[in-house]
Design an enzyme around this catalytic site. Structure first.
Site, PDB file in Angstrom:
ATOM      1  N   ARG A   1      -9.108  -8.281  -3.016  1.00  0.00           N
ATOM      2  CA  ARG A   1     -10.188  -7.807  -2.153  1.00  0.00           C
ATOM      3  C   ARG A   1     -11.454  -8.560  -2.543  1.00  0.00           C
ATOM      4  O   ARG A   1     -11.542  -9.774  -2.376  1.00  0.00           O
ATOM      5  CB  ARG A   1     -10.327  -6.279  -2.303  1.00  0.00           C
ATOM      6  CG  ARG A   1     -11.118  -5.610  -1.179  1.00  0.00           C
ATOM      7  CD  ARG A   1     -11.031  -4.087  -1.317  1.00  0.00           C
ATOM      8  NE  ARG A   1     -11.830  -3.430  -0.304  1.00  0.00           N
ATOM      9  CZ  ARG A   1     -13.124  -3.169  -0.443  1.00  0.00           C
ATOM     10  NH1 ARG A   1     -13.753  -3.510  -1.549  1.00  0.00           N
ATOM     11  NH2 ARG A   1     -13.794  -2.565   0.530  1.00  0.00           N
TER      12      ARG A   1
ATOM     13  N   ASP B   1     -18.554  -3.405  -9.980  1.00  0.00           N
ATOM     14  CA  ASP B   1     -19.832  -2.794  -9.617  1.00  0.00           C
ATOM     15  C   ASP B   1     -20.303  -1.869 -10.731  1.00  0.00           C
ATOM     16  O   ASP B   1     -19.504  -1.144 -11.339  1.00  0.00           O
ATOM     17  CB  ASP B   1     -19.699  -1.987  -8.328  1.00  0.00           C
ATOM     18  CG  ASP B   1     -19.809  -2.851  -7.087  1.00  0.00           C
ATOM     19  OD1 ASP B   1     -19.452  -4.037  -7.165  1.00  0.00           O
ATOM     20  OD2 ASP B   1     -20.233  -2.322  -6.036  1.00  0.00           O
TER      21      ASP B   1
ATOM     22  N   ARG C   1      -9.975   4.501   1.886  1.00  0.00           N
ATOM     23  CA  ARG C   1     -10.497   3.133   1.814  1.00  0.00           C
ATOM     24  C   ARG C   1     -10.765   2.807   0.345  1.00  0.00           C
ATOM     25  O   ARG C   1     -11.604   3.431  -0.289  1.00  0.00           O
ATOM     26  CB  ARG C   1     -11.794   3.000   2.624  1.00  0.00           C
ATOM     27  CG  ARG C   1     -12.408   1.600   2.569  1.00  0.00           C
ATOM     28  CD  ARG C   1     -13.681   1.521   3.422  1.00  0.00           C
ATOM     29  NE  ARG C   1     -14.260   0.186   3.358  1.00  0.00           N
ATOM     30  CZ  ARG C   1     -15.157  -0.201   2.435  1.00  0.00           C
ATOM     31  NH1 ARG C   1     -15.570   0.657   1.502  1.00  0.00           N
ATOM     32  NH2 ARG C   1     -15.632  -1.431   2.445  1.00  0.00           N
TER      33      ARG C   1
ATOM     34  N   GLY D   1     -12.600   1.122  -1.632  1.00  0.00           N
ATOM     35  CA  GLY D   1     -13.808   0.333  -1.835  1.00  0.00           C
ATOM     36  C   GLY D   1     -14.734   0.964  -2.862  1.00  0.00           C
ATOM     37  O   GLY D   1     -14.600   2.136  -3.229  1.00  0.00           O
TER      38      GLY D   1
ATOM     39  N   GLU E   1      11.395   6.768   5.197  1.00  0.00           N
ATOM     40  CA  GLU E   1      11.575   6.510   6.627  1.00  0.00           C
ATOM     41  C   GLU E   1      12.088   5.097   6.882  1.00  0.00           C
ATOM     42  O   GLU E   1      11.598   4.122   6.311  1.00  0.00           O
ATOM     43  CB  GLU E   1      10.243   6.696   7.342  1.00  0.00           C
ATOM     44  CG  GLU E   1      10.257   6.330   8.817  1.00  0.00           C
ATOM     45  CD  GLU E   1       8.876   6.418   9.442  1.00  0.00           C
ATOM     46  OE1 GLU E   1       8.804   6.649  10.659  1.00  0.00           O
ATOM     47  OE2 GLU E   1       7.874   6.261   8.715  1.00  0.00           O
TER      48      GLU E   1
ATOM     49  N   GLU F   1       8.142   3.092   5.739  1.00  0.00           N
ATOM     50  CA  GLU F   1       8.918   2.074   6.457  1.00  0.00           C
ATOM     51  C   GLU F   1       8.862   0.731   5.733  1.00  0.00           C
ATOM     52  O   GLU F   1       7.804   0.251   5.350  1.00  0.00           O
ATOM     53  CB  GLU F   1       8.358   1.913   7.874  1.00  0.00           C
ATOM     54  CG  GLU F   1       9.177   1.026   8.778  1.00  0.00           C
ATOM     55  CD  GLU F   1      10.448   1.691   9.277  1.00  0.00           C
ATOM     56  OE1 GLU F   1      11.526   1.094   9.088  1.00  0.00           O
ATOM     57  OE2 GLU F   1      10.362   2.791   9.848  1.00  0.00           O
ATOM     58  N   GLY F   2      10.039   0.120   5.544  1.00  0.00           N
ATOM     59  CA  GLY F   2      10.087  -1.192   4.896  1.00  0.00           C
ATOM     60  C   GLY F   2       9.609  -1.153   3.453  1.00  0.00           C
ATOM     61  O   GLY F   2       8.930  -2.071   2.993  1.00  0.00           O
ATOM     62  N   ARG F   3       9.956  -0.077   2.731  1.00  0.00           N
ATOM     63  CA  ARG F   3       9.471   0.149   1.358  1.00  0.00           C
ATOM     64  C   ARG F   3       7.950   0.160   1.315  1.00  0.00           C
ATOM     65  O   ARG F   3       7.323  -0.316   0.374  1.00  0.00           O
ATOM     66  CB  ARG F   3      10.046  -0.885   0.377  1.00  0.00           C
ATOM     67  CG  ARG F   3      11.564  -0.846   0.240  1.00  0.00           C
ATOM     68  CD  ARG F   3      12.063  -1.634  -0.971  1.00  0.00           C
ATOM     69  NE  ARG F   3      11.703  -3.028  -0.902  1.00  0.00           N
ATOM     70  CZ  ARG F   3      12.421  -3.977  -0.296  1.00  0.00           C
ATOM     71  NH1 ARG F   3      13.566  -3.656   0.310  1.00  0.00           N
ATOM     72  NH2 ARG F   3      12.024  -5.237  -0.289  1.00  0.00           N
TER      73      ARG F   3
ATOM     74  N   ASP G   1       7.747  -3.529  -3.277  1.00  0.00           N
ATOM     75  CA  ASP G   1       7.892  -2.096  -3.014  1.00  0.00           C
ATOM     76  C   ASP G   1       6.515  -1.449  -3.108  1.00  0.00           C
ATOM     77  O   ASP G   1       5.931  -1.388  -4.189  1.00  0.00           O
ATOM     78  CB  ASP G   1       8.851  -1.458  -4.018  1.00  0.00           C
ATOM     79  CG  ASP G   1       9.287  -0.053  -3.616  1.00  0.00           C
ATOM     80  OD1 ASP G   1       8.562   0.595  -2.828  1.00  0.00           O
ATOM     81  OD2 ASP G   1      10.351   0.394  -4.073  1.00  0.00           O
TER      82      ASP G   1
ATOM     83  N   ARG H   1       5.780   1.705  -2.035  1.00  0.00           N
ATOM     84  CA  ARG H   1       5.853   3.155  -1.857  1.00  0.00           C
ATOM     85  C   ARG H   1       5.182   3.912  -3.000  1.00  0.00           C
ATOM     86  O   ARG H   1       5.196   3.473  -4.139  1.00  0.00           O
ATOM     87  CB  ARG H   1       7.316   3.597  -1.744  1.00  0.00           C
ATOM     88  CG  ARG H   1       7.983   3.167  -0.463  1.00  0.00           C
ATOM     89  CD  ARG H   1       9.462   3.467  -0.473  1.00  0.00           C
ATOM     90  NE  ARG H   1      10.177   2.660  -1.459  1.00  0.00           N
ATOM     91  CZ  ARG H   1      11.496   2.679  -1.620  1.00  0.00           C
ATOM     92  NH1 ARG H   1      12.234   3.476  -0.861  1.00  0.00           N
ATOM     93  NH2 ARG H   1      12.074   1.908  -2.534  1.00  0.00           N
TER      94      ARG H   1
END
Length: 425
Positions: free
Chosen positions: A28, A33, A141, A143, A263, A303-305, A337, A339
């Site tokens: 990111r 900070d 978020r 941040g 899922e 979904e999709g790990r 992964d 998850r």
């Protein structure tokens, strides 16, 4: 690895009026900070911040404060690449000079955090930059804005912080990076944590679920109670299929057979042969039904790990071109992964589970749930259904992800008829 401090120490320091350093993800901003609570602002603290940072001092506030003080967005269409929600700049109307001195900015910060202040207490524009934090904080978020508000709230203070990016002392044209930040923290006796640490702490120590509905669901494996939950900050719905009494007059919540199922639209609904998800779900429901007592927890958002459906389809494209399931994710810039089982753990606790026998071939899932105070007394393997489409996928899960999948090297096309694991029970 750079040494970090505990979230508990950071919260205690914020409560005591000290500053802390918070680092975000290297993908990111990759910056640290300096953060303190706005209501604890002093001229000395602001002067320290100005000396060692960029000097662009911001005051993160929760949405309710921004609304009460009439702090509108700085620009109607936010074009900041990280979505930082800048509002119009302000100064305190009374008790300040030009507004730029450390003393003046400390006064403005404290006034922004004052629950009795009103919009008319400020002039616009000014020398302090309020930021609007997302509801839900770092869980919505990740941040520095949200981290500052979360830390202040966790410290029992008004949800208002003060933040600014720390400048490198080696190259004043750059921002300080992790190793230099550690040295700086030690020199000034400051706690240093990451936003990831804060997210993990909140997931583990706060309740983020709400039970919404319960209904009877007859299936080919027999009847289950479907109990629906929402994840408050992630706006995701989950369903627990419950058989028998988990905790109550005749049950103590111990030794519960549990499947935490991620899922998988393609496998669970469409019957895709690229994975073993659909057969695992079917087998888990059958095994819980046979047991007469247990839970199949269906986790949405996995979904999709955890990378999402569209990214999963993109990963499939790369797999068709020769990548395996792990390298395809990495090539997309995504984790193998992603998850998190914190929400699942909270749902199991809400259902009364104290100890469980976990239906999984994935040892990492055991670790993911163990960290939330649930006692896993046994890992119960699920049957492996192999075919020509999923054998490479299963071998990758075994070889690269540590899944306990025996017999793959002796692969031959497995044929399983519907209802093999029990049919209607």
């Amino acid at each position: 690895m750079t040494r970090l401090d505990s979230v508990e120490r950071a919260v205690a320091d914020i409560a005591a009026g000290k500053a802390v350093i918070v680092i975000d993800d290297e993908d990111r901003e990759n910056e640290g900070d300096l953060i303190f609570a706005a209501e604890k602002a002093t001229p000395e603290m602001v002067a320290f911040m100005v000396r060692y940072t960029s000097g662009y001092l911001c005051v993160p506030l929760d949405g309710a404060i921004c609304d009460r003080l009439g702090l509108l967005p700085m620009y109607a269409v936010n074009q900041d690449k990280h979505g930082t929600a800048y509002t119009v700049t302000v100064d305190a109307r009374n008790g300040v000079g030009t507004g730029i001195s450390a003393s003046d900015r400390a006064t403005t910060m404290r006034l922004l955090a004052d629950p009795t202040s009103i919009a008319e207490d400020f002039t616009r524009p000014g020398h302090v930059v309020p930021l609007r934090a997302k509801d839900g904080g770092v869980l919505r978020r990740p941040g520095h804005t949200e981290a500052a508000v979360d830390l202040a709230r966790m410290a029992g203070l008004q949800p208002a912080g003060a933040i600014c990016e720390i400048v490198s002392q080696k190259d004043e044209g750059s921002m300080a990076q992790t190793d230099e930040l550690r040295v700086f923290a030690d020199e000034h006796d400051l706690a240093m944590i990451t936003i990831a640490d804060l997210i993990e702490w909140r997931r583990k120590h706060e309740k983020h679920i709400e039970r919404i509905a319960e209904a009877r669901i007859p299936t080919r494996h027999g009847e289950f109670r479907a109990i629906g939950y929402t994840s408050i900050y992630e706006e995701v719905e989950h369903v627990a299929l419950v058989r028998g009494e988990i905790a109550g007059p005749n049950s103590d919540g111990d030794d519960v057979l549990v499947r935490v199922h991620s899922e998988c639209l393609t496998g669970d609904v469409f019957g895709s042969r690229r994975c073993d998800c659909g057969p695992q779900l079917d087998a888990a429901m059958a095994m819980v039904a046979r047991e007469g007592r247990g839970i199949v927890l269906y986790m949405r958002g996995h979904e999709g790990r955890g990378i999402g459906l569209m990214h999963k389809l993109q990963a499939y494209q790369l797999q068709d071109a020769g990548e395996d399931t792990v390298d395809a994710n990495l090539k997309l810039g995504l984790p193998a992964d992603a998850r998190d089982y914190g929400i699942g753990a909270q749902i199991l606790v809400d259902l009364g589970v104290r100890s469980m026998r976990l239906l999984t071939n994935n040892p990492a899932k055991r670790v993911g749930l163990d960290g939330y105070g649930l006692h896993i007394i046994e890992r119960v393997p699920l049957p492996v259904r192999t075919n020509a489409e999923n054998i490479r996928y299963l071998m990758t899960k075994r070889d690269k992800m540590g899944h306990d999948l025996a017999g793959l090297d002796d692969f031959h096309e497995s044929v399983h008829l519907p209802g093999e694991f029990g049919g209607a029970l």
